[in-house]
Scaffold this motif. Structure first.
Motif, PDB file in Angstrom:
ATOM      1  N   ILE A 143       0.835  -1.201   0.000  1.00  0.00           N
ATOM      2  CA  ILE A 143       0.000   0.000   0.000  1.00  0.00           C
ATOM      3  C   ILE A 143       0.872   1.254   0.000  1.00  0.00           C
ATOM      4  CG2 ILE A 143      -1.592   1.376   1.405  1.00  0.00           C
ATOM      5  CD1 ILE A 143      -2.918  -0.935  -0.091  1.00  0.00           C
ATOM      6  N   GLY A 144       1.901   1.265   0.841  1.00  0.00           N
ATOM      7  CA  GLY A 144       2.765   2.431   0.934  1.00  0.00           C
ATOM      8  C   GLY A 144       3.414   2.771  -0.389  1.00  0.00           C
ATOM      9  N   PHE A 145       3.906   1.747  -1.073  1.00  0.00           N
ATOM     10  CA  PHE A 145       4.590   2.005  -2.338  1.00  0.00           C
ATOM     11  C   PHE A 145       3.611   2.296  -3.468  1.00  0.00           C
ATOM     12  CE2 PHE A 145       6.537   0.625  -6.358  1.00  0.00           C
ATOM     13  CZ  PHE A 145       7.581   1.542  -6.403  1.00  0.00           C
ATOM     14  N   HIS A 146       2.620   1.434  -3.648  1.00  0.00           N
ATOM     15  CA  HIS A 146       1.750   1.561  -4.814  1.00  0.00           C
ATOM     16  C   HIS A 146       0.707   2.671  -4.678  1.00  0.00           C
ATOM     17  CE1 HIS A 146       3.244  -1.832  -7.144  1.00  0.00           C
ATOM     18  NE2 HIS A 146       3.343  -2.504  -6.015  1.00  0.00           N
ATOM     19  N   ASN A 147       0.279   2.978  -3.472  1.00  0.00           N
ATOM     20  CA  ASN A 147      -0.768   3.991  -3.296  1.00  0.00           C
ATOM     21  C   ASN A 147      -0.239   5.387  -3.021  1.00  0.00           C
ATOM     22  OD1 ASN A 147      -2.292   1.537  -3.210  1.00  0.00           O
ATOM     23  ND2 ASN A 147      -3.930   2.614  -2.152  1.00  0.00           N
ATOM     24  N   TYR A 148       1.003   5.491  -2.522  1.00  0.00           N
ATOM     25  CA  TYR A 148       1.470   6.791  -2.050  1.00  0.00           C
ATOM     26  C   TYR A 148       2.745   7.309  -2.705  1.00  0.00           C
ATOM     27  CZ  TYR A 148      -2.082   6.246   1.533  1.00  0.00           C
ATOM     28  OH  TYR A 148      -3.275   6.085   2.173  1.00  0.00           O
ATOM     29  N   LEU A 169      10.612  -5.567   0.939  1.00  0.00           N
ATOM     30  CA  LEU A 169       9.551  -5.740  -0.047  1.00  0.00           C
ATOM     31  C   LEU A 169       9.365  -4.495  -0.896  1.00  0.00           C
ATOM     32  CD1 LEU A 169       6.991  -7.629   2.196  1.00  0.00           C
ATOM     33  CD2 LEU A 169       8.439  -8.587   0.388  1.00  0.00           C
ATOM     34  N   VAL A 170       9.431  -3.312  -0.283  1.00  0.00           N
ATOM     35  CA  VAL A 170       9.290  -2.067  -1.041  1.00  0.00           C
ATOM     36  C   VAL A 170      10.325  -2.010  -2.159  1.00  0.00           C
ATOM     37  CG1 VAL A 170       9.518   0.445  -0.927  1.00  0.00           C
ATOM     38  CG2 VAL A 170       8.256  -0.766   0.854  1.00  0.00           C
ATOM     39  N   MET A 242      16.257  15.522  -2.341  1.00  0.00           N
ATOM     40  CA  MET A 242      15.066  15.175  -3.119  1.00  0.00           C
ATOM     41  C   MET A 242      15.041  15.958  -4.429  1.00  0.00           C
ATOM     42  SD  MET A 242      13.462  12.874  -1.381  1.00  0.00           S
ATOM     43  CE  MET A 242      11.971  12.790  -2.379  1.00  0.00           C
ATOM     44  N   ASN A 243      14.557  15.302  -5.462  1.00  0.00           N
ATOM     45  CA  ASN A 243      14.392  15.971  -6.747  1.00  0.00           C
ATOM     46  C   ASN A 243      13.114  16.801  -6.762  1.00  0.00           C
ATOM     47  OD1 ASN A 243      16.739  15.014  -7.966  1.00  0.00           O
ATOM     48  ND2 ASN A 243      15.742  13.132  -8.683  1.00  0.00           N
ATOM     49  N   LEU A 244      13.023  17.661  -7.739  1.00  0.00           N
ATOM     50  CA  LEU A 244      11.827  18.478  -7.931  1.00  0.00           C
ATOM     51  C   LEU A 244      10.610  17.560  -8.068  1.00  0.00           C
ATOM     52  CD1 LEU A 244      11.519  21.598  -8.191  1.00  0.00           C
ATOM     53  CD2 LEU A 244      11.374  21.242 -10.669  1.00  0.00           C
ATOM     54  N   TYR A 245       9.558  17.863  -7.332  1.00  0.00           N
ATOM     55  CA  TYR A 245       8.323  17.086  -7.313  1.00  0.00           C
ATOM     56  C   TYR A 245       8.528  15.670  -6.767  1.00  0.00           C
ATOM     57  CZ  TYR A 245       6.991  20.942 -10.334  1.00  0.00           C
ATOM     58  OH  TYR A 245       6.772  22.194 -10.842  1.00  0.00           O
ATOM     59  N   GLY A 246       9.500  15.504  -5.892  1.00  0.00           N
ATOM     60  CA  GLY A 246       9.731  14.218  -5.254  1.00  0.00           C
ATOM     61  C   GLY A 246       8.638  13.865  -4.263  1.00  0.00           C
ATOM     62  N   ARG A 247       8.617  12.587  -3.849  1.00  0.00           N
ATOM     63  CA  ARG A 247       7.611  12.109  -2.906  1.00  0.00           C
ATOM     64  C   ARG A 247       8.287  11.398  -1.743  1.00  0.00           C
ATOM     65  NH1 ARG A 247       8.071  11.800  -8.058  1.00  0.00           N
ATOM     66  NH2 ARG A 247       7.627   9.563  -8.221  1.00  0.00           N
ATOM     67  N   VAL A 248       7.887  11.751  -0.539  1.00  0.00           N
ATOM     68  CA  VAL A 248       8.372  11.095   0.678  1.00  0.00           C
ATOM     69  C   VAL A 248       7.210  10.333   1.289  1.00  0.00           C
ATOM     70  CG1 VAL A 248       9.344  11.415   2.981  1.00  0.00           C
ATOM     71  CG2 VAL A 248      10.069  12.913   1.097  1.00  0.00           C
ATOM     72  N   VAL A 249       7.361   9.010   1.403  1.00  0.00           N
ATOM     73  CA  VAL A 249       6.337   8.165   2.013  1.00  0.00           C
ATOM     74  C   VAL A 249       6.827   7.788   3.405  1.00  0.00           C
ATOM     75  CG1 VAL A 249       4.998   6.041   1.812  1.00  0.00           C
ATOM     76  CG2 VAL A 249       5.736   7.251  -0.264  1.00  0.00           C
ATOM     77  N   VAL A 250       6.094   8.216   4.416  1.00  0.00           N
ATOM     78  CA  VAL A 250       6.509   7.989   5.803  1.00  0.00           C
ATOM     79  C   VAL A 250       5.790   6.750   6.318  1.00  0.00           C
ATOM     80  CG1 VAL A 250       6.738   8.972   8.102  1.00  0.00           C
ATOM     81  CG2 VAL A 250       6.822  10.469   6.085  1.00  0.00           C
ATOM     82  N   SER A 251       6.537   5.655   6.417  1.00  0.00           N
ATOM     83  CA  SER A 251       5.988   4.373   6.851  1.00  0.00           C
ATOM     84  C   SER A 251       6.255   4.106   8.325  1.00  0.00           C
ATOM     85  CB  SER A 251       6.588   3.241   6.003  1.00  0.00           C
ATOM     86  OG  SER A 251       6.175   1.981   6.466  1.00  0.00           O
TER      87      SER A 251
END
Length: 342
Positions: A143-148, A169-170, A242-251
């Protein structure tokens, strides 16, 4: 009546948990299920050592997440595990069925509320997998990887605690998507595991350094997706890369769970300058998607496209040592406690 060995929290934990914070006791338990309760009496087989459980060992209120409510001193530790039904008053769970969900750190448990418990469908894989890749950690990683993460082919993905139950797994999910994947861990043995068995493109031991120079060396083109299981100074440093428009997923934030005062994050201005999206999540909000995840995971396990490494401690007498060890990096792979084989 059944003799019942149990792991009990002696007192609220301050700082890092110690084996002396727990007590192993033996009592007895009745298998008589209250009529009309729809409950089950189970024999526990495998228990997961999950970092979130440390929250429950401190005195606090958690109104947002019921799974983080504090344990009462003197009570049996509760966590996610795999059990076999011995007796049942529930038409959905029959004697001999295997289930996973919340259970006690004990040999036998009476479970009266089966919300969030899943009957185990496939037994051609190790039952312990349902405390890891086929249980909560697996669903959280998926969920963390595919949804966020909004990851796409060619993205650079960085995963912390990359040899743990979620991180390993991620990284594999990201590789399936065609991303470049880098992981970090606390020992050279884990680094070799990440690059070898899990097939990440690169990995490093963060204890040898995780400052800007180290991150620039491993991420010369910056980071598109940061899947964070650690928090603290690592998160602070990564924001600069982080690159421009990067995403940080906090698990998760395992570096913070034992601190009286959490570390401050000083580089949040990067969220503005780099237009970075940072979001936390809980797999509890996505339990309805578990059946779909299960089919995806079991197919890829059988085709050997997904691998999973466990570190199994034998017996409840070793449970406290196993739990303490995850906060010192002693486990290699997902830490599991084997209470009984069947």
């Amino acid at each position: 009546m059944f003799p019942n060995k149990q792991v009990v929290l002696k007192n609220y934990v301050t700082g890092y948990p110690k084996e002396s914070d727990f007590e192993l006791r033996t009592t007895s338990v009745s298998s008589d299920i209250p009529r009309g309760s729809n409950g089950v009496f189970v024999k526990n087989l495998y228990l997961g050592c999950d970092p979130y459980m440390r929250h429950r060992m401190s005195a606090h209120e958690s109104k947002d997440v019921s799974l983080l409510l504090s344990f009462a001193p003197g009570s049996v530790i509760i966590g996610l595990g795999v059990s076999k039904v011995v007796k049942s008053e529930n038409p959905e769970f029959k004697e001999g069925d295997y289930v996973w969900g919340l259970t006690g750190w004990e040999e036998y448990s009476m479970i009266l509320n089966l919300d969030g418990h899943f009957k185990i469908k496939y037994t051609d894989v190790p039952l312990s997998y349902y405390a890891g890749i086929l249980g909560m950690p697996g669903l959280a990683a998926y969920i963390g990887f595919h949804n966020y993460s909004s990851a796409k082919e060619g993205d650079v993905v960085y995963v912390t605690s990359a040899a743990g139950g979620v991180g390993q797994l991620v990284g594999q999910f990201a590789k399936m998507m065609g991303c470049r994947v880098v992981g970090s861990a606390s020992t050279n043995e884990k680094v070799d595991l990440i690059k070898g068995k899990f097939r990440f493109d690169d990995a490093f031991n963060y204890k040898d350094g995780h400052d800007s120079a180290v991150l620039k060396r491993h991420f010369p083109k910056g980071i598109d997706v940061f899947f964070d299981n650690v928090g603290g100074d690592m998160l602070n440093q990564v924001l600069l890369h982080m690159n421009l428009y990067g995403r940080v997923v906090v698990s998760g934030m395992i570096s913070q769970y034992n601190l009286a005062e959490p570390d401050g994050i000083h580089n949040l201005f990067c969220l503005i300058t780099k237009r970075v999206e940072m979001k936390g999540f809980s797999e509890l909000d996505h339990r309805a998607k578990y059946p779909d995840y299960l089919e995806f995971a079991i197919k890829n396990i059988r085709e050997q496209k997904l691998v999973f490494v466990e570190d199994i401690a034998q017996g409840l007498e070793n449970a406290s040592s196993a739990f303490v060890g995850i906060f010192h990096g002693r486990n290699v792979g997902k830490q599991i406690i084997c209470v009984a084989n069947d």
